[in-house]
Write a protein that holds these residues in place. Structure first.
Motif, short mmCIF file in Angstrom:
data_model
loop_
_atom_site.label_atom_id
_atom_site.label_comp_id
_atom_site.label_asym_id
_atom_site.label_seq_id
_atom_site.Cartn_x
_atom_site.Cartn_y
_atom_site.Cartn_z
N ALA A 89 0.83 -1.20 0.00
CA ALA A 89 0.00 0.00 0.00
C ALA A 89 0.86 1.25 0.00
N MET A 90 1.93 1.23 0.78
CA MET A 90 2.79 2.41 0.87
C MET A 90 3.48 2.69 -0.45
N ALA A 91 3.98 1.63 -1.10
CA ALA A 91 4.67 1.82 -2.38
C ALA A 91 3.73 2.40 -3.43
N THR A 92 2.51 1.88 -3.51
CA THR A 92 1.56 2.38 -4.50
C THR A 92 1.12 3.80 -4.19
N ALA A 93 0.87 4.10 -2.90
CA ALA A 93 0.49 5.46 -2.53
C ALA A 93 1.58 6.45 -2.90
N HIS A 94 2.83 6.12 -2.60
CA HIS A 94 3.94 7.03 -2.90
C HIS A 94 4.10 7.23 -4.40
N GLU A 95 3.90 6.15 -5.17
CA GLU A 95 4.00 6.27 -6.63
C GLU A 95 2.96 7.25 -7.18
N ARG A 96 1.81 7.35 -6.50
CA ARG A 96 0.73 8.22 -6.95
C ARG A 96 0.77 9.59 -6.28
N GLY A 97 1.80 9.85 -5.49
CA GLY A 97 1.95 11.17 -4.88
C GLY A 97 1.22 11.34 -3.56
N TYR A 98 0.89 10.24 -2.89
CA TYR A 98 0.21 10.30 -1.61
C TYR A 98 1.11 9.75 -0.51
N GLY A 99 0.96 10.27 0.69
CA GLY A 99 1.55 9.66 1.86
C GLY A 99 0.63 8.58 2.39
N LEU A 100 1.13 7.76 3.32
CA LEU A 100 0.30 6.71 3.92
C LEU A 100 0.57 6.65 5.42
N THR A 101 -0.49 6.78 6.21
CA THR A 101 -0.43 6.63 7.66
C THR A 101 -1.02 5.28 8.03
N VAL A 102 -0.31 4.50 8.85
CA VAL A 102 -0.79 3.17 9.26
C VAL A 102 -1.14 3.23 10.74
N LEU A 103 -2.38 2.81 11.06
CA LEU A 103 -2.89 2.92 12.43
C LEU A 103 -3.62 1.66 12.85
N PRO A 104 -3.51 1.29 14.14
CA PRO A 104 -4.43 0.28 14.66
C PRO A 104 -5.81 0.89 14.77
N ALA A 105 -6.83 0.14 14.40
CA ALA A 105 -8.16 0.73 14.30
C ALA A 105 -8.96 0.60 15.59
N ALA A 106 -8.45 1.18 16.67
CA ALA A 106 -9.25 1.27 17.89
C ALA A 106 -10.40 2.23 17.61
N PRO A 107 -11.62 1.82 17.93
CA PRO A 107 -12.78 2.64 17.53
C PRO A 107 -12.95 3.89 18.39
N SER A 108 -11.98 4.81 18.28
CA SER A 108 -12.05 6.07 19.02
C SER A 108 -12.62 7.15 18.12
N ASP A 109 -13.73 7.75 18.53
CA ASP A 109 -14.38 8.78 17.72
C ASP A 109 -13.42 9.92 17.42
N GLU A 110 -12.66 10.34 18.42
CA GLU A 110 -11.75 11.47 18.23
C GLU A 110 -10.66 11.15 17.22
N GLN A 111 -10.11 9.93 17.31
CA GLN A 111 -9.03 9.55 16.39
C GLN A 111 -9.49 9.58 14.94
N TRP A 112 -10.68 9.04 14.68
CA TRP A 112 -11.10 8.88 13.30
C TRP A 112 -11.84 10.08 12.74
N THR A 113 -12.43 10.91 13.56
CA THR A 113 -13.10 12.10 13.04
C THR A 113 -12.14 13.27 12.86
N SER A 114 -10.95 13.19 13.49
CA SER A 114 -9.97 14.26 13.33
C SER A 114 -8.77 13.81 12.51
N LEU A 115 -8.84 12.61 11.95
CA LEU A 115 -7.73 12.08 11.18
C LEU A 115 -7.46 12.91 9.93
N ALA A 116 -6.19 13.27 9.72
CA ALA A 116 -5.82 14.05 8.55
C ALA A 116 -5.53 13.11 7.38
#
Length: 328
Positions: A89-116
């Protein structure tokens, strides 16, 4: 006073979070009227973007969330399957000009509604996945790596033919003489785990065999596998580490592999080619799957349209752990 979030602006303006970010940062393709509308709504709500969300105009980011095991903390990057998804995923994102953030998906409202992030890849979503619902409510572009359990509106996914993969392994073991095949699977509620178990049970019914499903979380995995009056003569584990666990268990119980017990597992671990004996593996081609998922997500982010579901071919690598018959 509650801080106004980017999702609040998106809901009030009737657009996606990505559109809000692009409108406020002067990026993305949209009608000027839309851009001005979003900015007016943000101003009316007194929205103040946090530093992380207000990115430079040239910066675009995707996120990859791992959800299979829910809230439990674990080092998913050490598992070969997950590490290959991440690197692909990271290689393909970078090839297309995107960064990639990898996160454990703890269901925190604040984490996912403020994610950049402009869009999110959700890896192996579980049943009624809370993160998937948070992202949907926040109108974040979403693509699944691994089919969701429930039908999902406006969401594409990339997955393997797990029915065909499980049957290929079971048919191969039976062709080598196995008649009592056990399955290590669970306790996940994701589509992969459920489909593997369901397919195994159907297959056992077709061959008049008694199904033996042992969850990976069992406190005495070897005892549950070999403690009965008729222990299995073959085992298929649907997770990366199952092969190593069964080799160790067979040695402790004095079982010869493959003569007394045949072993196969789903894995991307190249180390299985060097075990004694080498272990048969089913590969799910995670790098290719991750590449297709990133491409689908970028299309969704940039055009607002999603691709249809994609099936990635799996590959069975037969090794000595399942070669009971010898040919001249």
């Amino acid at each position: 006073m509650k801080r106004v979030r980017i999702v609040d602006v998106a809901v009030a303006a009737g657009v996606s979070r990505a559109t809000v970010t692009n409108a406020l940062n002067g990026t993305g393709r949209m009608m000027e009227a839309t851009r001005q509308h979003v900015r007016a709504v943000a101003a009316a709500l007194d929205y103040r973007p946090p530093g992380l969300v207000h990115r430079p105009a040239h910066s675009r980011t995707l996120a990859l969330a791992v959800t299979t095991y829910g809230d439990r903390v674990w080092n998913f990057a050490d598992v070969p399957y997950f590490s290959q998804v991440i690197s692909g995923a990271m290689a393909t994102a970078h090839e297309r000009g995107y960064g990639l953030t990898v996160l454990p998906a703890a269901p925190s409202d604040e984490q996912w509604t403020s994610l950049a992030a402009d869009g999110v890849l959700l890896l192996d979503p579980r049943e009624s996945d809370p993160v998937a619902h948070l992202l949907y409510d926040a109108r974040v572009p979403l693509v699944f790596v691994g089919r969701p359990v429930e039908p999902w509106p406006d969401g594409s996914w990339v997955d393997n033919d797990h029915v065909g993969s499980v049957r290929a392994v079971l048919d191969g073991l039976r062709a080598q003489g196995a008649r009592r095949i056990a399955l290590i699977a669970g306790p996940g509620t994701d589509h992969y785990t459920r489909t593997c178990i369901d397919t195994y049970r159907v297959w056992c019914g077709e061959h008049s065999a008694s199904p033996v499903v042992v969850p990976m979380s069992h406190p005495n995995l070897a005892g549950a596998m070999f403690g009965g009056s008729q222990p299995p003569d073959a085992v298929y584990g649907i997770y990366d580490t199952c092969g190593h666990l069964m080799l160790e268990a067979a040695e402790r119980h004095g079982l010869r592999v493959p003569d007394d017990l045949m072993i196969a597992c789903m894995s991307e671990d190249p180390g299985y080619a060097a075990t004694e004996p080498p272990v048969t593996t089913m590969s799910h081609s995670p790098r290719l799957g991750a590449q297709l998922a990133v491409e689908a997500l970028i299309q969704l982010v940039e055009t607002g349209t999603s691709k249809t579901a994609s099936l990635v071919p799996a590959r069975l690598v037969a090794r000595r752990s399942t070669e009971r018959r010898r040919t001249c």
